[in-house]
Design a protein around this motif. Structure first.
Motif, PDB file in Angstrom:
ATOM      1  N   SER A   1      45.856  40.701  49.806  1.00 28.51           N
ATOM      2  CA  SER A   1      46.884  41.716  49.628  1.00 28.51           C
ATOM      3  C   SER A   1      46.756  42.583  50.871  1.00 28.51           C
TER       4      SER A   1
ATOM      5  N   ASP B   1      52.016  33.918  48.423  1.00 27.65           N
ATOM      6  CA  ASP B   1      51.552  33.578  47.084  1.00 27.65           C
ATOM      7  C   ASP B   1      52.144  34.556  46.069  1.00 27.65           C
TER       8      ASP B   1
ATOM      9  N   SER C   1      49.292  47.467  53.523  1.00 25.26           N
ATOM     10  CA  SER C   1      49.190  48.636  54.398  1.00 25.26           C
ATOM     11  C   SER C   1      49.156  48.104  55.824  1.00 25.26           C
TER      12      SER C   1
ATOM     13  N   ARG D   1      45.551  51.777  41.351  1.00 22.22           N
ATOM     14  CA  ARG D   1      45.244  50.379  41.641  1.00 22.22           C
ATOM     15  C   ARG D   1      44.702  49.648  40.432  1.00 22.22           C
TER      16      ARG D   1
ATOM     17  N   HIS E   1      45.633  47.460  57.166  1.00 14.17           N
ATOM     18  CA  HIS E   1      44.977  46.276  56.610  1.00 14.17           C
ATOM     19  C   HIS E   1      45.581  45.009  57.200  1.00 14.17           C
TER      20      HIS E   1
ATOM     21  N   SER F   1      40.050  37.128  46.249  1.00 19.18           N
ATOM     22  CA  SER F   1      38.940  38.004  45.816  1.00 19.18           C
ATOM     23  C   SER F   1      37.760  37.927  46.779  1.00 19.18           C
TER      24      SER F   1
HETATM   25  N1  LIG Z   1      44.442  33.483  39.312  1.00 17.30           N
HETATM   26  C1  LIG Z   1      45.020  33.596  40.493  1.00 17.30           C
HETATM   27  O1  LIG Z   1      45.729  32.720  40.890  1.00 17.30           O
HETATM   28  C2  LIG Z   1      44.814  34.827  41.358  1.00 17.30           C
HETATM   29  C3  LIG Z   1      43.933  35.826  40.947  1.00 17.30           C
HETATM   30  C4  LIG Z   1      43.745  36.918  41.794  1.00 17.30           C
HETATM   31  C5  LIG Z   1      44.462  37.001  42.980  1.00 17.30           C
HETATM   32  N2  LIG Z   1      45.341  36.028  43.339  1.00 17.30           N
HETATM   33  C6  LIG Z   1      46.132  36.098  44.596  1.00 17.30           C
HETATM   34  O2  LIG Z   1      45.326  36.600  45.638  1.00 17.30           O
HETATM   35  C7  LIG Z   1      45.940  37.762  46.213  1.00 17.30           C
HETATM   36  C8  LIG Z   1      44.890  38.709  46.718  1.00 17.30           C
HETATM   37  O3  LIG Z   1      44.197  39.234  45.592  1.00 17.30           O
HETATM   38  P1  LIG Z   1      42.724  39.805  45.721  1.00 17.30           P
HETATM   39  O4  LIG Z   1      42.309  40.147  44.340  1.00 17.30           O
HETATM   40  O5  LIG Z   1      41.907  38.871  46.551  1.00 17.30           O
HETATM   41  O6  LIG Z   1      42.979  41.165  46.488  1.00 17.30           O
HETATM   42  P2  LIG Z   1      42.501  41.576  47.957  1.00 17.30           P
HETATM   43  O7  LIG Z   1      43.258  40.816  48.972  1.00 17.30           O
HETATM   44  O8  LIG Z   1      41.022  41.580  48.000  1.00 17.30           O
HETATM   45  O9  LIG Z   1      43.049  43.074  47.996  1.00 17.30           O
HETATM   46  C9  LIG Z   1      42.385  44.088  47.295  1.00 17.30           C
HETATM   47  C10 LIG Z   1      42.593  45.383  48.029  1.00 17.30           C
HETATM   48  O10 LIG Z   1      42.006  45.289  49.332  1.00 17.30           O
HETATM   49  C11 LIG Z   1      42.859  45.951  50.236  1.00 17.30           C
HETATM   50  N3  LIG Z   1      42.649  45.399  51.600  1.00 17.30           N
HETATM   51  C12 LIG Z   1      43.202  44.299  52.169  1.00 17.30           C
HETATM   52  N4  LIG Z   1      42.760  44.146  53.446  1.00 17.30           N
HETATM   53  C13 LIG Z   1      41.906  45.176  53.686  1.00 17.30           C
HETATM   54  C14 LIG Z   1      41.159  45.580  54.819  1.00 17.30           C
HETATM   55  N5  LIG Z   1      41.190  44.894  55.980  1.00 17.30           N
HETATM   56  N6  LIG Z   1      40.394  46.702  54.709  1.00 17.30           N
HETATM   57  C15 LIG Z   1      40.339  47.408  53.553  1.00 17.30           C
HETATM   58  N7  LIG Z   1      41.041  47.070  52.440  1.00 17.30           N
HETATM   59  C16 LIG Z   1      41.821  45.966  52.509  1.00 17.30           C
HETATM   60  C17 LIG Z   1      44.269  45.754  49.716  1.00 17.30           C
HETATM   61  O11 LIG Z   1      45.094  46.857  50.080  1.00 17.30           O
HETATM   62  P3  LIG Z   1      46.675  46.807  50.457  1.00 17.30           P
HETATM   63  O12 LIG Z   1      47.332  45.697  49.699  1.00 17.30           O
HETATM   64  O13 LIG Z   1      47.160  48.145  50.075  1.00 17.30           O
HETATM   65  O14 LIG Z   1      46.769  46.626  51.965  1.00 17.30           O
HETATM   66  C18 LIG Z   1      44.070  45.735  48.207  1.00 17.30           C
HETATM   67  O15 LIG Z   1      44.232  46.984  47.650  1.00 17.30           O
HETATM   68  C19 LIG Z   1      46.820  38.325  45.086  1.00 17.30           C
HETATM   69  O16 LIG Z   1      47.832  39.151  45.574  1.00 17.30           O
HETATM   70  C20 LIG Z   1      47.324  37.043  44.484  1.00 17.30           C
HETATM   71  O17 LIG Z   1      48.380  36.538  45.277  1.00 17.30           O
HETATM   72  C21 LIG Z   1      45.503  34.927  42.550  1.00 17.30           C
END
Ligand SMILES: NC(=O)c1ccc[n+]([C@@H]2O[C@H](COP(=O)([O-])OP(=O)(O)OC[C@H]3O[C@@H](n4cnc5c(N)ncnc54)[C@H](OP(=O)(O)O)[C@@H]3O)[C@@H](O)[C@H]2O)c1
Length: 319
Positions: free
Chosen positions: A286, A48, A289, A112, A292, A228
């Motif tokens: 995301s 994505d 790491s 971050r 993760h 999220s």
């Molecule tokens: N409007 C939209 O379309 C929209 C909005 C928000 C997000 N998104 C998409 O969704 C993706 C994910 O976004 P999100 O906001 O949901 O973030 P997320 O995946 O919840 O990531 C947030 C943080 O959690 C960490 N993390 C991941 N797995 C983990 C684990 N097992 N243990 C501890 N920490 C962990 C990640 O670290 P590391 O990355 O350092 O490993 C990152 O710093 C974005 O990259 C984007 O592609 C789309």
């Protein structure tokens, strides 16, 4: 890796997708490319991205990876948000900041928080959408997207004639195979009535009722992509807090196989919850790491855990 088939499509994919919002900003191009390959080797087939991601660099960084595996992965990019005007400065700040963060862990949280929220929203028009996907395809060096999403659109723009006609032309030309709405629940609920939208990407904050509300409104097969899953308003931190406050709840979660430490329990439980509530869709994460990625891949490989949503809700609703 377990696979799922997206309803209404012939897409068979991993139930977890790599979210590239930080690729090129918080995550360096070198680390990013290494982790993209590691995710692919681990069975992740959903990627994505968006023109605004990684301070505007994510699509270009992805390009060689996409070229190497194009027929074996699914790619979603978007249109609607662009990086801020002072993008050059922001990139410089990221490039200078990354080495500092790696030596001073305390800076990490602050780093971050410099995230893509300063991106600019572009007024939607048919012309803009066609130009945006053409630029994305060029940057990604591919001839099509599997999914083209409107990025955080204003619900009022979705049924505009020029917007719908442009999306239909994009599909007819084969520039994208499917059209998605990626934004608020309100925008998703408006898009449900428009047949051109066959994918819906929304936050599924464990504190919210976003996905059940979308499911209730959707009366046709469609792709559901959620992100999220640790919470927009800090659900993961609150869960850790409750587990510390109520050792009996923590012991129950440990006995049920969610791990030992509150941090581990919260992450495992919220991830398993996400796979359980979205069993035919993709959970975006995301995971740049290695730890993760390994953790999330292990969870994505297991069959969905029907007990996770209820336990998560009980812990989160504890006073
Ligand atoms: N409007 C939209 O379309 C929209 C909005 C928000 C997000 N998104 C998409 O969704 C993706 C994910 O976004 P999100 O906001 O949901 O973030 P997320 O995946 O919840 O990531 C947030 C943080 O959690 C960490 N993390 C991941 N797995 C983990 C684990 N097992 N243990 C501890 N920490 C962990 C990640 O670290 P590391 O990355 O350092 O490993 C990152 O710093 C974005 O990259 C984007 O592609 C789309």
């Amino acid at each position: 890796m377990r696979t799922i088939v997206i309803p209404g499509t012939d897409i068979r994919t991993s139930p977890i997708g790599l979210g590239c919002a930080s690729l090129g900003s918080r995550i360096s191009p070198t680390l990013g490319r290494r982790m993209l390959e590691a995710a692919f080797e681990g069975g992740v087939t959903w990627y994505d991205v968006a023109p605004s991601y990684g301070a505007g660099r994510a699509e270009e960084i992805l390009a060689p990876f996409v070229a190497a595996h194009r027929d074996d992965l699914f790619l979603c990019s978007k249109a609607g948000l662009v990086p801020p005007k002072n993008n050059g400065l922001m990139r410089l700040a990221y490039d200078l900041g990354r080495p500092l963060v790696s030596v001073a862990r305390g800076l990490s949280r602050r780093f971050r928080s410099i995230k893509a929220t300063r991106n600019r929203r572009v007024a939607l028009s048919g012309e803009f959408l066609e130009a945006s996907i053409a630029s994305s395809l060029k940057r990604l060096r591919t001839d099509h997207l599997d999914v083209f999403a409107l990025h955080d659109p204003d619900p009022a723009d979705l049924d505009r004639d020029d917007v719908i006609r442009a999306l239909e032309r994009i599909l007819a030309r084969g520039d994208a195979c499917h059209i998605s709405m990626a934004g608020s629940l309100n925008a998703a609920l408006s898009a449900v009535a428009l047949p051109v939208f066959t994918f819906f990407q929304i936050a599924d904050d464990p504190d919210g009722r976003q996905l059940p509300a979308l499911n209730e409104a959707l009366d046709r097969p469609a792709g559901r992509i959620i992100h999220s899953v640790f919470g927009v308003g800090g659900a993961r931190d609150r869960m850790i807090n409750r587990l510390r406050k109520y050792p009996a709840l923590a012991a129950e979660a440990t006995a049920a196989g969610y791990g030992e430490r509150p941090e581990e329990i919260a992450t495992t439980l919220l991830m398993r919850r996400a796979f359980a509530v979205n069993p035919e869709g993709v959970v975006l994460s995301s995971m740049f790491s290695a730890g993760h990625l390994a953790h999330n891949l292990r969870l994505a490989s297991e069959p969905p855990d029907p007990a996770a949503p209820q336990l998560a809700e009980r812990i989160l609703s504890a006073p």
